[in-house]
Design a protein around this motif. Structure first.
Motif, PDB file in Angstrom:
ATOM      1  N   LYS A 106       0.819  -1.212   0.000  1.00  0.00           N
ATOM      2  CA  LYS A 106       0.000   0.000   0.000  1.00  0.00           C
ATOM      3  C   LYS A 106       0.859   1.271   0.000  1.00  0.00           C
ATOM      4  O   LYS A 106       0.372   2.347  -0.317  1.00  0.00           O
ATOM      5  CB  LYS A 106      -0.966  -0.026   1.173  1.00  0.00           C
ATOM      6  CG  LYS A 106      -1.999  -1.135   0.966  1.00  0.00           C
ATOM      7  CD  LYS A 106      -3.088  -1.169   1.969  1.00  0.00           C
ATOM      8  CE  LYS A 106      -4.200  -2.120   1.546  1.00  0.00           C
ATOM      9  NZ  LYS A 106      -3.739  -3.525   1.336  1.00  0.00           N
ATOM     10  N   GLY A 257      -7.864  -8.213  -2.789  1.00  0.00           N
ATOM     11  CA  GLY A 257      -8.871  -8.077  -1.750  1.00  0.00           C
ATOM     12  C   GLY A 257      -9.991  -7.196  -2.253  1.00  0.00           C
ATOM     13  O   GLY A 257     -11.070  -7.639  -2.613  1.00  0.00           O
ATOM     14  N   ASN A 258      -9.671  -5.910  -2.330  1.00  0.00           N
ATOM     15  CA  ASN A 258     -10.641  -4.919  -2.782  1.00  0.00           C
ATOM     16  C   ASN A 258     -10.666  -4.779  -4.302  1.00  0.00           C
ATOM     17  O   ASN A 258     -11.310  -3.898  -4.834  1.00  0.00           O
ATOM     18  CB  ASN A 258     -10.269  -3.573  -2.156  1.00  0.00           C
ATOM     19  CG  ASN A 258     -11.479  -2.879  -1.587  1.00  0.00           C
ATOM     20  OD1 ASN A 258     -12.605  -3.284  -1.827  1.00  0.00           O
ATOM     21  ND2 ASN A 258     -11.240  -1.830  -0.840  1.00  0.00           N
ATOM     22  N   THR A 414       2.975  -8.742  -2.109  1.00  0.00           N
ATOM     23  CA  THR A 414       2.354  -7.563  -1.526  1.00  0.00           C
ATOM     24  C   THR A 414       2.776  -7.233  -0.098  1.00  0.00           C
ATOM     25  O   THR A 414       2.398  -6.196   0.427  1.00  0.00           O
ATOM     26  CB  THR A 414       0.815  -7.680  -1.580  1.00  0.00           C
ATOM     27  OG1 THR A 414       0.444  -8.952  -1.076  1.00  0.00           O
ATOM     28  CG2 THR A 414       0.304  -7.534  -2.996  1.00  0.00           C
TER      29      THR A 414
HETATM   30  C1  LIG Z   1      -4.286  -4.494   0.498  1.00  0.00           C
HETATM   31  C2  LIG Z   1      -3.490  -5.726   0.300  1.00  0.00           C
HETATM   32  C3  LIG Z   1      -3.789  -6.669  -0.707  1.00  0.00           C
HETATM   33  C4  LIG Z   1      -4.981  -6.535  -1.643  1.00  0.00           C
HETATM   34  O1  LIG Z   1      -4.990  -5.384  -2.406  1.00  0.00           O
HETATM   35  P1  LIG Z   1      -6.362  -4.837  -3.008  1.00  0.00           P
HETATM   36  O2  LIG Z   1      -6.030  -3.538  -3.610  1.00  0.00           O
HETATM   37  O3  LIG Z   1      -7.307  -4.715  -1.843  1.00  0.00           O
HETATM   38  O4  LIG Z   1      -6.808  -5.825  -4.008  1.00  0.00           O
HETATM   39  C5  LIG Z   1      -2.982  -7.776  -0.834  1.00  0.00           C
HETATM   40  N1  LIG Z   1      -1.939  -7.986   0.002  1.00  0.00           N
HETATM   41  C6  LIG Z   1      -1.621  -7.110   0.979  1.00  0.00           C
HETATM   42  C7  LIG Z   1      -0.473  -7.415   1.868  1.00  0.00           C
HETATM   43  C8  LIG Z   1      -2.372  -5.962   1.161  1.00  0.00           C
HETATM   44  O5  LIG Z   1      -2.047  -5.105   2.145  1.00  0.00           O
END
Ligand SMILES: *Cc1c(COP(=O)(O)O)cnc(C)c1O
Length: 481
Positions: A106, A257-258, A414
């Motif tokens: 993020k 996720g989102n 991520t």
């Molecule tokens: C937020 C997040 C995701 C998912 O990202 P989206 O934009 O919600 O699809 C995946 N992995 C981690 C570690 C995150 O913080």
């Protein structure tokens, strides 16, 4: 450039206003009326910062001085100059999105959003301060604090569930420095904190306040657009490494996720980048997997707690943007979202499903599979990954096994494995006793992978934000900031 809501073409605003507002007045998400024409080959030539500047200038042309904003957002804040390096592991390439100031993906977006927001505010002549309100289950809160602290004209307030985030995540937030930040725990779970924030937005509507409320989550186009860059970066790195030739399609497997992370990939494709299949990877909360397989989105199911908490989501807000992009039909989208709201489910027309299935593929991975993947990827390729990344890896494996598509595969990583030390230690057969700081030290001793500086430095840092309040007291807390 004109933006309008995914639910109606009526209320159109320019791109600076879209960033400033976040959500459209009808509850829809802002999208450009047309995807601009874009010289994608030229975009591949520059540094990561140049790439960001070109992409953001194309999508948000009403925000001036983009070059300066991009430099302010990123210079000196990431571990590597390319911001998001791509490294090989087995047959796949791992795109590391966690080399930023809080070791979460993020950071890529939340480093940039404050710059876009303050520039949009200036462009629109808005005088009053903006107050960013965020409820967090862990990662977003810290990344937002890091992005917004000491940004002029903006204040930020983060609520997290008391006892509901990891020790390290708590330490990251309560030690936050900066004159414009507030962090507070709430008795309750994440949903309570999230509902509390929504109630504050509702209660403040129409009130005379010394600030304007805004949010840091990916409904804002200013948070989504900065994520497009890393798809270009990865493509360029594969070119430089001789893995592809210019024009060859590349597949991407994306922990989702989102639906923000993966939608940024689809936007990269719309801008011309040769993206092959986008693989939507979920954890046991597999709403999106079901949707992409059947065309029915059904959130009426229990939310499961998994070892990849940032993907524990039942309503993937940004999917709305994809439905709009593929159908171009705001009335259809408005109807579907209305049904989701009222009945908890919707089904899309067959033709639209066929379009989605042409571009996307989906699979999910439960916690035990994620464990197995983390252990095996470490043993076989010496690569230590976190549980979110493991779901991306698992989906990529499933995709190759089931389709035989052997085009180059990039798996988006991520989070740093050090943000989830128990899950990672368990996967590689390490002892999980002690505090999370003990666990991080042990993980590093076993693997030789260094602990990110920002996490290592947390222990012993003074705690500045130790308040805990009842959920009913959140509005009062904000009004007295
Ligand atoms: C937020 C997040 C995701 C998912 O990202 P989206 O934009 O919600 O699809 C995946 N992995 C981690 C570690 C995150 O913080």
């Amino acid at each position: 450039m004109l933006y309008h809501s995914t639910r109606s073409e009526k209320a159109s605003v320019d791109s600076a206003q879209a960033v400033l507002e976040g959500l459209a007045p009808d509850g829809g998400l802002y999208m450009p009326a047309e995807i601009p024409s874009f010289d994608w080959q030229n975009c591949l030539n520059g540094s990561s910062l140049d790439m960001s500047e070109k992409i953001l200038s194309a999508l948000l042309p009403d925000i001036p001085h983009m070059e300066q904003l991009v430099h302010r957002a990123y210079t000196g804040k990431f571990e590597t100059e390319t911001l998001t390096p791509t490294v090989p592991a087995g047959d796949f390439h791992i795109l590391e999105l966690f080399r930023g100031p809080t070791s979460a993906f993020k950071d890529v977006a939340l480093s940039m959003l404050p710059q876009l927001l303050t520039a949009a505010k200036k462009a629109k002549g808005v005088q009053e301060d903006i107050l960013i309100l965020t409820a967090t289950s862990g990662d977003t809160g810290k990344a937002a604090l890091e992005g917004f602290h000491d940004v002029e004209g903006v204040r930020i307030c983060v609520f997290y569930p008391y006892g509901g985030v990891s020790q390290v995540q708590r330490a990251q937030m309560v030690t936050q420095e900066g004159g414009n930040v507030a962090v507070c725990a709430v008795y309750g779970n994440f949903d309570d904190a999230q509902t509390g924030v929504k109630n504050i937005f509702a209660a403040c509507q129409g009130r005379e306040l010394p600030f304007r409320l805004s949010s840091a989550n990916s409904i804002n186009i200013g948070r989504l657009a900065p994520q497009i860059m890393y798809y270009f970066r990865a493509y360029r790195d594969l070119l430089d490494g001789g893995k592809i030739r210019l024009g060859d399609p590349v597949n991407f497997s994306v922990p989702t996720g989102n639906f923000g992370d993966i939608l940024a990939g689809y936007l990269a494709k719309q801008l011309g980048l040769p993206v092959g299949t986008l693989i939507c990877a979920s954890n046991a909360n597999n709403v999106l997997t079901d949707f992409i397989h059947t065309g029915t989105y059904n959130r009426m199911r229990p939310l499961l707690k998994t070892t990849s908490p940032s993907m524990d989501i039942l309503v993937s807000s940004n999917l709305e943007r994809l439905l709009y992009l593929l159908s171009g039909d705001t009335e259809l989208v408005a109807g579907l979202m209305n049904r989701l709201n009222k009945e908890g489910a919707y089904t899309i027309p067959d033709a639209l499903l066929a379009q989605i299935q042409k571009e996307f593929w989906a699979a999910y991975c439960d916690d035990s599979r994620a464990q197995e993947v983390m252990g095996r990827v470490y043993r076989e390729f010496g690569y230590l990954c976190d549980p979110h990344t493991a779901s991306g890896w698992a989906a990529a494996e499933d995709y190759v096994a089931q389709t035989g598509d052997r085009r180059p595969m990039v798996v988006l990583s991520t989070a740093s494995p050090y943000k989830f030390p128990v899950a990672v230690l368990t996967a590689i057969g390490g002892d999980t006793s002690g505090s999370e700081f003990d666990q991080m030290a042990r993980l590093s001793a076993i693997t030789g992978v260094p602990i990110p500086k920002n996490l290592a430095g947390l222990q012993g840092k003074p705690e500045r934000h130790t308040g805990v309040i009842e959920k009913d007291a959140m509005l009062d807390y904000v009004l007295h900031l």
